[in-house]
Every structure is written in structure tokens, then in C-alpha cells.
Design an enzyme around this catalytic site. Structure first.
Site, PDB file in Angstrom:
ATOM      1  N   ASP A 152       2.164  22.828 -14.881  1.00  0.00           N
ATOM      2  CA  ASP A 152       0.966  22.437 -15.626  1.00  0.00           C
ATOM      3  C   ASP A 152       1.330  21.610 -16.858  1.00  0.00           C
ATOM      4  O   ASP A 152       0.670  20.612 -17.172  1.00  0.00           O
ATOM      5  CB  ASP A 152       0.199  23.687 -16.067  1.00  0.00           C
ATOM      6  N   GLY A 167       0.820  -1.204   0.000  1.00  0.00           N
ATOM      7  CA  GLY A 167       0.000   0.000   0.000  1.00  0.00           C
ATOM      8  C   GLY A 167       0.850   1.248   0.000  1.00  0.00           C
ATOM      9  O   GLY A 167       2.078   1.202   0.163  1.00  0.00           O
ATOM     10  N   GLY A 199      -0.946   2.668   7.143  1.00  0.00           N
ATOM     11  CA  GLY A 199      -1.067   1.923   8.397  1.00  0.00           C
ATOM     12  C   GLY A 199      -0.567   0.505   8.336  1.00  0.00           C
ATOM     13  O   GLY A 199      -1.024  -0.337   9.119  1.00  0.00           O
ATOM     14  N   LYS A 200       0.375   0.187   7.452  1.00  0.00           N
ATOM     15  CA  LYS A 200       0.873  -1.185   7.332  1.00  0.00           C
ATOM     16  C   LYS A 200       1.595  -1.618   8.603  1.00  0.00           C
ATOM     17  O   LYS A 200       1.374  -2.717   9.120  1.00  0.00           O
ATOM     18  CB  LYS A 200       1.799  -1.293   6.113  1.00  0.00           C
ATOM     19  N   HIS A 214      -3.439  33.930 -14.510  1.00  0.00           N
ATOM     20  CA  HIS A 214      -3.098  32.518 -14.684  1.00  0.00           C
ATOM     21  C   HIS A 214      -4.029  31.643 -13.839  1.00  0.00           C
ATOM     22  O   HIS A 214      -4.623  30.676 -14.338  1.00  0.00           O
ATOM     23  CB  HIS A 214      -1.633  32.303 -14.283  1.00  0.00           C
ATOM     24  N   GLU A 215      -4.167  31.979 -12.557  1.00  0.00           N
ATOM     25  CA  GLU A 215      -5.024  31.174 -11.680  1.00  0.00           C
ATOM     26  C   GLU A 215      -6.495  31.366 -12.029  1.00  0.00           C
ATOM     27  O   GLU A 215      -7.293  30.430 -11.874  1.00  0.00           O
ATOM     28  CB  GLU A 215      -4.768  31.534 -10.220  1.00  0.00           C
ATOM     29  N   PRO A 259       2.473   4.866   1.170  1.00  0.00           N
ATOM     30  CA  PRO A 259       3.049   5.266   2.470  1.00  0.00           C
ATOM     31  C   PRO A 259       1.996   5.909   3.362  1.00  0.00           C
ATOM     32  O   PRO A 259       1.174   6.713   2.908  1.00  0.00           O
ATOM     33  CB  PRO A 259       4.141   6.278   2.072  1.00  0.00           C
ATOM     34  N   HIS A 265      -7.336  28.852 -14.702  1.00  0.00           N
ATOM     35  CA  HIS A 265      -7.602  27.523 -14.145  1.00  0.00           C
ATOM     36  C   HIS A 265      -8.982  27.462 -13.503  1.00  0.00           C
ATOM     37  O   HIS A 265      -9.752  26.515 -13.721  1.00  0.00           O
ATOM     38  CB  HIS A 265      -6.542  27.179 -13.083  1.00  0.00           C
TER      39      HIS A 265
END
Length: 601
Positions: free
Chosen positions: A496, A196, A201-202, A418-419, A198, A422
Site C-alpha cells: 500500500d 500497445g 493483439g499486435k 487491515h482489509e 502486451p 480498505h
């Protein structure tokens, strides 16, 4: 059993004793040379011709011959010393004038001896030091024996992975009562591989298995077995299993097993001999002639694809359990566990926090709760408030805000557009994830950011969703070109472009979402070595051409959407310049608000 350190202790004692004597001799020589005794008479060094003249004049009263040195006392009390040649007539001449002659044995020239042997001694010392360094590096693992580790973790302390707990409960039943399984001829799995991402909970679930069963728990990391010197890792594996078998039934937990269990090279070249010997020893211990002897091995890895097939076959790691990221209900239960240790305000809704953290692992949620508690403590509050948790989530997603970074007004304006590009395309595309917030406050390496969070846990991703993400990724650069011109675009779209390129390449080569390449997997790996198989020149050119075409088409679509709604683009960018950060709900309301339309007469 004799103490293995006894021999090393005796050798160390001899070394220190030799060093002591050398220091004493050097000290004596230095003291005699620099600080001669006050009571010792001093002799004036003279040429041999002067001594010969004094003998012929019969002024010598006493003479002491010591090798080639002749010390003489004259009748006027003067003391002289000279180096005499090999002269057989010297003593008869002294006796003829009535001098008292004493012949002494030559003394030991300690300083000369030391200076003669010192280089050899230093060389020998360096060689001994190098030997001790290498020998000590091999011998150190003898003292680093694996030990049992206490664990008080139970299944109730693990949340969000109920299916994994149900799967591992069988191991707990076996460890508690092995005879029940043996009575009907059932064999419990010798090894369980937990795979799984990182932080899911392994390690925690492995400790919980040992805690529930009440058996000894031996934990080690795969990196601990790999040393510079061949044979050390294999010896550690033998020691680990030997100790576990003495107290069986027991659990041996190997974290990050891919550090030692990677796929071995089929050609036998370019591999790490120490790692392969260690892996071979693990294979023998898990399915050798002696068997595991009631020892169950639980291993954890983030990369099950790189493990050696011999390690994964039945009889060794019989079961592979995928530990997933927690879903919404799992995140809620994990937050409840961590919230029990933190003082929360009554206004905090943990379910809403769970909804705002899709894709977070258990470790991420623990960090969010701790960051929120730290923020509340810094502000002097007695409990964690909802905005503390929101701040912690934003910091986990976007990174630390860099408000000290000073940008020019032109840079702020370009970042805002720019933002805004998006945000506008994300708000207009129905298949895009909802906007969480848009900001032009620098976070980490980004000058601005639009954060989108899915409303629910997404199990599979459709082609429409991927193409929407591609358009949103290219909209930032498209907004820069529309407002500032093609020559004024900046390097701010580097992330991007990287995201878009990787997304399109996976769509073409792995997910069969391209008409020209077709429903084939264009990325193949050798099942023996795990190395990628090189593609043909024609296939690579076709893939590169299709990647470029898809990105260009997404860029044109984003540009067309922004040009058609230029007024909204300006409005959003102006709001970002004034407020710096805008919540997603306000952006959606702004984009989808009814607008008056004018009809030309």
C-alpha cells in the site's frame, strides 16, 4: 551452387580420421605393453657386469645388439638382456668366443613418441575446439535463414480493435492491387509501427493483414537479430529482406523491435556495436538506395518511447498505430470469439463477464476462458458454469489462493481489520471504484485483498478519484493502528505504501496536481539519449517533502473516517473472520444500511 557445408564436412572427416589413427596407435602401444605376445621369448634383464662375466666365461652362444641393448642366449638356455655402454671391443670379444652376433636397427619407441607429443596434441586440440566453437557460432546463422510462415488468420478472427483494423485495411487494398494506388502517384507506407500493451493483439492483427491480402508473411523477433558477434544481425536483416523482395508484395513482421531499435547513444560510448549495426541495416533496407521493393514492414513494440528517431521518421515507419486495450464492447466480442471454442452453460452471460474484466487485454480474456474451461473439466462438468468464469477472473486478478498457508488467530484478526479498513473507506468515498470483493484468504504474496473494479471503462482520471485511491491505500495501516496500537502495526502495508508513493509522485511531477510545485513536468528526458535529466537539489527536496505531506494527510483522513465509524470497522472485520470472503454488494449494503441513533436525554 556449391554446398557451403562441403568444406566443413571435409574438415570434419579429416578430424575424425586423425582421431581414429591416434586411437589405433595408443591401442597398439597399450596392447604391446600390457599384453605381450605369448610366443615372444622373454629375456631376463641383468646388469652389464653379468653379461661381461658370461662373455669372459665363454657361455654366450648368440647375441643380438640393438642400439644399446644386448640380448644374449647362454649355453644353458637362459636368455638375458643388458644395457651396454659404448664399447668398441664388445663385438670382437663375442666373435673371439665363437658366438653368433646379430646387429639389428633400433626399433621405434611408439610409447615414448606418444608420451612426448601428447601434451602438444592436446593443446592443439583444445585450440581447434575453441576455434570451431567461435567459428561455428558465426557460421550458424547461415543455416538459420528466414522463411515464410503460413497464416490463415483473417480480420474476422480479430475483435476489440476495430479502429486498428480500419486503419490497416488500406494496406490490404494496396497489397491486393498496387496498380490502383500507383496510377494516381500514391505511395503506400513502407512501415507501420503497432504500439500497445502486451497481449492486445499486435501480432494477431499483423498476421490478419497478411491473411486478408493473401501475400507471403515473414515473421521475426527483434531479439533474433542481436548476437554476440558483430555483423551477424545485419546479415540476417539482409537475408530477411532479400527473401521478401523475391516474392513481393510481401509483409515483414518484426516483433519486439525495441530489442534492436533502441535509441542510439549520442556520445557514441556505452552502446552495443552489434545492435547498432543491425539497426543501421534495418534503416538502410527500409529507406536505402534500392528501396523496399514492394515489402511492407509491420513492427510491434510495447515501448515506442525508447525507439531511435531515425527509425520513426516518415519514409521508414510512416505510421504509428496505437493498439489500445479493448473497451466493454470489444471485450464482449473477444469473449464471443473464444467462447465459440468452449462449451458454455446457458446461464453464462458473456456481457457480464466483459463488464467484470475492465483493463483486460485480449490475451487476458483468452486466459480467463481457458482457466474456466480447465476448472469445469477438473470438476467433471460438461460445460463451463458462471462460477467457473468468476473463479478464473479472480485468479487472474488476485492470483492463486494459498489456502494451505496457516496463519495464527492473531494474524487473521489483524489481516481482517487491515482489509476492513480498505473496504470501509472504499465504500464511503463516492469517487472510489466499487468493491468487487474483500477476502482474507492469502493470494500470491498478499495475506488479504480488497478488489475494486470500475463500473465503466475510464478514459481519464480526476484528481478526486486519485485522492480517494490514496485514502483507500492508507486505510489498511490506519485500521491496524486504531485497533492494535502504533507499536503493533506490521509490514503488511508495504504494498500500500509503495502504491501510494508512486501515485503521489506522479500527481506532483507529471500531472501538475500540486499547488507548490505547480503546473510543470518535473520529470524530463533528453530527447537525444532518452535518459532522464537529473533534477536540481532544491527541486528534489521540494518534491520529496510534498510527497511525504500528501501521504501523511491521506493517512490522517483515512484514520479519521475509520474512527468515526469504528462500529462498522469491527462489524466488517468480524464478518471477514467468519466468512473469509465477502462480495462487494454485501459490503456496500452493510455500510450504507440505515442505523438507529440514540439521543441523550
Amino acid at each position: 551452387m556449391p554446398d557451403p557445408r562441403g568444406r566443413n564436412g571435409f574438415d570434419g572427416f579429416l578430424r575424425y580420421l586423425a582421431v581414429f589413427f591416434v586411437c589405433v596407435i595408443l591401442g597398439m602401444v597399450a596392447a604391446n605393453t600390457l599384453f605381450p605376445a605369448a610366443s615372444a621369448p622373454t629375456f631376463e634383464t641383468v646388469p652389464y657386469s653379468r653379461l661381461h662375466a658370461e662373455i669372459e666365461s665363454e657361455h654366450v652362444l648368440e647375441a643380438t645388439i640393438e642400439g644399446s641393448k644386448v640380448r644374449a642366449i647362454l649355453d644353458n638356455g637362459q636368455r638375458i638382456v643388458a644395457t651396454a655402454p659404448d664399447d668398441a671391443t664388445l663385438i670382437p670379444r663375442l666373435l673371439r668366443i665363437g658366438a653368433v652376433v646379430t646387429v639389428a636397427e633400433p626399433g621405434i619407441d611408439l610409447l615414448g613418441i606418444v608420451l612426448t607429443w601428447l601434451p602438444a596434441l592436446l593443446l592443439a586440440g583444445v585450440m581447434v575446439w575453441i576455434y570451431q566453437r567461435t567459428h561455428g557460432a558465426v557460421a550458424r546463422p547461415q543455416s538459420r535463414r528466414p522463411t515464410m510462415r503460413a497464416t490463415n488468420v483473417r480480420f474476422d478472427d480479430v475483435a476489440g480493435i476495430d479502429e486498428v483494423k480500419a486503419e490497416l485495411s488500406e494496406l490490404v487494398d494496396y497489397l491486393k492491387d498496387p496498380s490502383r494506388f500507383a496510377a494516381i502517384g500514391a505511395k503506400i507506407p513502407r512501415g507501420v509501427l503497432l504500439a500497445g500493451s502486451p497481449g492486445v493483439g499486435k501480432t494477431l492483427i499483423a498476421r490478419a493483414v497478411a491473411g486478408e491480402a493473401g501475400v507471403p508473411f515473414f515473421a521475426a523477433s527483434g531479439a533474433e537479430f542481436v548476437e554476440m558477434f558483430v555483423g551477424v544481425g545485419a546479415k540476417r536483416v539482409r537475408e530477411l529482406f532479400a527473401q521478401a523482395k523475391k516474392v513481393a508484395p510481401a509483409i515483414v513482421f518484426i516483433d519486439e523491435i525495441d530489442a534492436v531499435g533502441r535509441r542510439r547513444s549520442a556520445s557514441g560510448t556505452g552502446s552495443n556495436d552489434e545492435r547498432e549495426q543491425t539497426l543501421n541495416q534495418i534503416l538502410v533496407e527500409m529507406d536505402g538506395f534500392e528501396g523496399t521493393g514492394g515489402v511492407i514492414v509491420i513492427a510491434a513494440t510495447n515501448r515506442p518511447d525508447v525507439l531511435d528517431p531515425a527509425l520513426l521518421r516518415p519514409g521508414r515507419f510512416d505510421r504509428r498505430i496505437d493498439v489500445p486495450l479493448p473497451d466493454l464492447a470489444g471485450r464482449f466480442r473477444i469473449l464471443q470469439l473464444y467462447a465459440a471454442k468452449v462449451r458454455l452453460s446457458r446461464l453464462v452471460d458473456l456481457f457480464m463477464v466483459a463488464r467484470a474484466t475492465p483493463g483486460f487485454s485480449g490475451a487476458d480474456l483468452a486466459n480467463v476462458m481457458n482457466e474456466a474451461a480447465l476448472a469445469a473439466a477438473r470438476a467433471g462438468r460438461v460445460a463451463v458454469e458462471p462460477h467457473d468464469l468468476q473463479h478464473a477472473i479472480d485468479r487472474s486478478i488476485m492470483g492463486l489462493a494459498r489456502r494451505s498457508l496457516v496463519m495464527s488467530e492473531e494474524e487473521r484478526r489483524l489481516t481482517a481489520y487491515h482489509e476492513a479498513g480498505h473496504a470501509l473507506t472504499a465504500a464511503l468515498l463516492p469517487d472510489s471504484d466499487p468493491i468487487h470483493k474483500a477476502t482474507i484468504v492469502p493470494h500470491g504474496s498478499a495475506l488479504g485483498m480488497v478488489v475494486r473494479l470500475p463500473e465503466r471503462d475510464r478514459i481519464s482520471v480526476s484528481r478526486r478519484k486519485l485522492e480517494a485511491d490514496l485514502i483507500v491505500a492508507m486505510a489498511g495501516r490506519a485500521a491496524e493502528e486504531i485497533v492494535f496500537g502504533e507499536d503493533a502495526v506490521t509490514a503488511g502495508a508495504a504494498g500500500d505504501i509503495d502504491q501510494a508513493t508512486r501515485l503521489v509522485r506522479k500527481m506532483i511531477t507529471e500531472w501538475g496536481m500540486d499547488e507548490e510545485i505547480g503546473l510543470v513536468r518535473a520529470v524530463e528526458t533528453d530527447h537525444r539519449t532518452g535518459e532522464p535529466i537529473p533534477l536540481g537539489e532544491e527541486t528534489r527536496r521540494a518534491i520529496d517533502r510534498r510527497v511525504k505531506e500528501k501521504i501523511a494527510r491521506a493517512y490522517e483522513e483515512a484514520k479519521a473516517m475509520l474512527l468515526a465509524r469504528r462500529d462498522l470497522l469491527d462489524e466488517l472485520s468480524q464478518a471477514l473472520l467468519e466468512r473469509e470472503t465477502i462480495p462487494g454488494q454485501e459490503i456496500m449494503a452493510m455500510v450504507h444500511a440505515p442505523r438507529a441513533t440514540s439521543i441523550a436525554a
